[in-house]
Design a protein around this motif. Structure first.
Motif, PDB file in Angstrom:
ATOM      1  N   HIS A  93       0.835  -1.204   0.000  1.00 45.61           N
ATOM      2  CA  HIS A  93       0.000   0.000   0.000  1.00 45.61           C
ATOM      3  C   HIS A  93       0.872   1.258   0.000  1.00 45.61           C
ATOM      4  O   HIS A  93       0.607   2.205  -0.737  1.00 45.61           O
ATOM      5  CB  HIS A  93      -0.928  -0.012   1.216  1.00 45.61           C
ATOM      6  N   THR A  94       1.936   1.250   0.834  1.00 40.04           N
ATOM      7  CA  THR A  94       2.827   2.405   0.886  1.00 40.04           C
ATOM      8  C   THR A  94       3.470   2.648  -0.478  1.00 40.04           C
ATOM      9  O   THR A  94       3.496   3.783  -0.971  1.00 40.04           O
ATOM     10  CB  THR A  94       3.925   2.183   1.952  1.00 40.04           C
ATOM     11  N   LEU A  95       3.976   1.582  -1.093  1.00 39.68           N
ATOM     12  CA  LEU A  95       4.634   1.738  -2.397  1.00 39.68           C
ATOM     13  C   LEU A  95       3.658   2.137  -3.486  1.00 39.68           C
ATOM     14  O   LEU A  95       4.013   2.889  -4.405  1.00 39.68           O
ATOM     15  CB  LEU A  95       5.369   0.453  -2.769  1.00 39.68           C
ATOM     16  N   GLU A  96       2.422   1.653  -3.407  1.00 38.44           N
ATOM     17  CA  GLU A  96       1.413   2.019  -4.401  1.00 38.44           C
ATOM     18  C   GLU A  96       1.186   3.533  -4.415  1.00 38.44           C
ATOM     19  O   GLU A  96       1.060   4.143  -5.464  1.00 38.44           O
ATOM     20  CB  GLU A  96       0.103   1.294  -4.095  1.00 38.44           C
ATOM     21  N   HIS A  97       1.174   4.123  -3.217  1.00 37.13           N
ATOM     22  CA  HIS A  97       0.885   5.551  -3.126  1.00 37.13           C
ATOM     23  C   HIS A  97       2.125   6.432  -3.169  1.00 37.13           C
ATOM     24  O   HIS A  97       2.086   7.529  -3.720  1.00 37.13           O
ATOM     25  CB  HIS A  97       0.077   5.833  -1.843  1.00 37.13           C
ATOM     26  N   LEU A  98       3.218   5.966  -2.573  1.00 39.93           N
ATOM     27  CA  LEU A  98       4.414   6.800  -2.489  1.00 39.93           C
ATOM     28  C   LEU A  98       5.512   6.377  -3.459  1.00 39.93           C
ATOM     29  O   LEU A  98       6.458   7.129  -3.677  1.00 39.93           O
ATOM     30  CB  LEU A  98       4.955   6.790  -1.058  1.00 39.93           C
ATOM     31  N   GLY A  99       5.391   5.190  -4.035  1.00 38.87           N
ATOM     32  CA  GLY A  99       6.423   4.693  -4.945  1.00 38.87           C
ATOM     33  C   GLY A  99       6.610   5.541  -6.190  1.00 38.87           C
ATOM     34  O   GLY A  99       7.743   5.913  -6.519  1.00 38.87           O
ATOM     35  N   PRO A 100       5.531   5.868  -6.933  1.00 39.36           N
ATOM     36  CA  PRO A 100       5.728   6.656  -8.156  1.00 39.36           C
ATOM     37  C   PRO A 100       6.415   8.018  -7.927  1.00 39.36           C
ATOM     38  O   PRO A 100       7.380   8.330  -8.621  1.00 39.36           O
ATOM     39  CB  PRO A 100       4.309   6.802  -8.714  1.00 39.36           C
ATOM     40  N   PRO A 101       5.973   8.822  -6.942  1.00 39.56           N
ATOM     41  CA  PRO A 101       6.704  10.086  -6.760  1.00 39.56           C
ATOM     42  C   PRO A 101       8.136   9.872  -6.265  1.00 39.56           C
ATOM     43  O   PRO A 101       9.038  10.627  -6.625  1.00 39.56           O
ATOM     44  CB  PRO A 101       5.880  10.865  -5.745  1.00 39.56           C
ATOM     45  N   ARG A 105      11.687  11.181  -8.143  1.00 44.75           N
ATOM     46  CA  ARG A 105      12.813  11.868  -7.498  1.00 44.75           C
ATOM     47  C   ARG A 105      14.111  11.113  -7.718  1.00 44.75           C
ATOM     48  O   ARG A 105      15.157  11.704  -7.975  1.00 44.75           O
ATOM     49  CB  ARG A 105      12.533  12.052  -6.009  1.00 44.75           C
ATOM     50  N   MET A 106      14.053   9.774  -7.642  1.00 41.17           N
ATOM     51  CA  MET A 106      15.268   8.977  -7.852  1.00 41.17           C
ATOM     52  C   MET A 106      15.757   9.102  -9.295  1.00 41.17           C
ATOM     53  O   MET A 106      16.960   9.222  -9.541  1.00 41.17           O
ATOM     54  CB  MET A 106      15.032   7.511  -7.485  1.00 41.17           C
ATOM     55  N   ASP A 107      14.822   9.084 -10.264  1.00 39.45           N
ATOM     56  CA  ASP A 107      15.208   9.231 -11.668  1.00 39.45           C
ATOM     57  C   ASP A 107      15.864  10.582 -11.914  1.00 39.45           C
ATOM     58  O   ASP A 107      16.821  10.693 -12.670  1.00 39.45           O
ATOM     59  CB  ASP A 107      13.989   9.082 -12.580  1.00 39.45           C
ATOM     60  N   ASP A 108      15.337  11.590 -11.257  1.00 44.88           N
ATOM     61  CA  ASP A 108      15.858  12.947 -11.439  1.00 44.88           C
ATOM     62  C   ASP A 108      17.257  13.088 -10.839  1.00 44.88           C
ATOM     63  O   ASP A 108      18.061  13.877 -11.325  1.00 44.88           O
ATOM     64  CB  ASP A 108      14.897  13.953 -10.796  1.00 44.88           C
ATOM     65  N   LEU A 109      17.566  12.321  -9.810  1.00 40.35           N
ATOM     66  CA  LEU A 109      18.863  12.459  -9.149  1.00 40.35           C
ATOM     67  C   LEU A 109      20.018  11.964 -10.002  1.00 40.35           C
ATOM     68  O   LEU A 109      21.099  12.522  -9.972  1.00 40.35           O
ATOM     69  CB  LEU A 109      18.865  11.695  -7.818  1.00 40.35           C
TER      70      LEU A 109
END
Length: 156
Positions: A93-101, A105-109
């Motif tokens: 559930h946590t990853l479903e909601h917080l994983g995409p954003p 951020r990780m891709d941008d880094l």
């Protein structure tokens, strides 16, 4: 008002947890603080000591003391804490909601090293962001609900 039995647990000792721990100590309770960061205890004790004069001015309960604080490095790491924060759905559930954003951020880094130059840029950026904000006024606004609730005996 109900009577508190036993120690009060504070899980996580960042800004909010440290403030809650100090406030609870000022009300005469034992506090057991938990944080996975082994460096957190020193910061928590320093923040409690720094807050104590203001808490004293507000009025301390009988038995109030920073010595009633105990600290334990959390037994659960950040992933298990995220699992618990997901409620019945757990980590999924946590990853479903917080994983995409988080992935954005990780891709941008991209691959990055925290060099002294990068650290200086990060600090400058954070310092510049609230440049027009009156920090003491913002802190007072943040703390006003606590003062109001305490004045009305709604908090221990």
């Amino acid at each position: 008002m109900t009577s508190v039995q036993g120690p009060i647990a504070v899980v996580g000792t960042g800004a909010i947890g440290a403030g809650r721990a100090a406030f609870t100590l000022a009300h005469g309770h034992d506090v057991r603080a938990y944080d996975p960061d082994p460096e957190a205890e020193g910061r928590l004790r320093a923040q409690t000591d720094a807050a104590w004069p203001a808490l004293t001015r507000l009025g301390l309960a009988d038995r109030a003391s920073p010595r009633r604080l105990t600290f334990t490095t959390a037994l659960l790491g950040p992933i298990v804490n995220q699992h618990l924060s997901g409620g019945p759905g757990g980590l999924a559930h946590t990853l479903e909601h917080l994983g995409p954003p988080a992935q954005e951020r990780m891709d941008d880094l991209r691959p990055v090293r925290l060099t002294p130059e990068l650290a200086a840029r990060l600090v400058a950026g954070v310092d510049d962001e609230p440049a027009d904000v009156d920090q003491p006024a913002m802190n007072a606004q943040r703390d006003e609900p606590l003062r109001t609730r305490r004045a009305h005996d709604q908090l221990p």
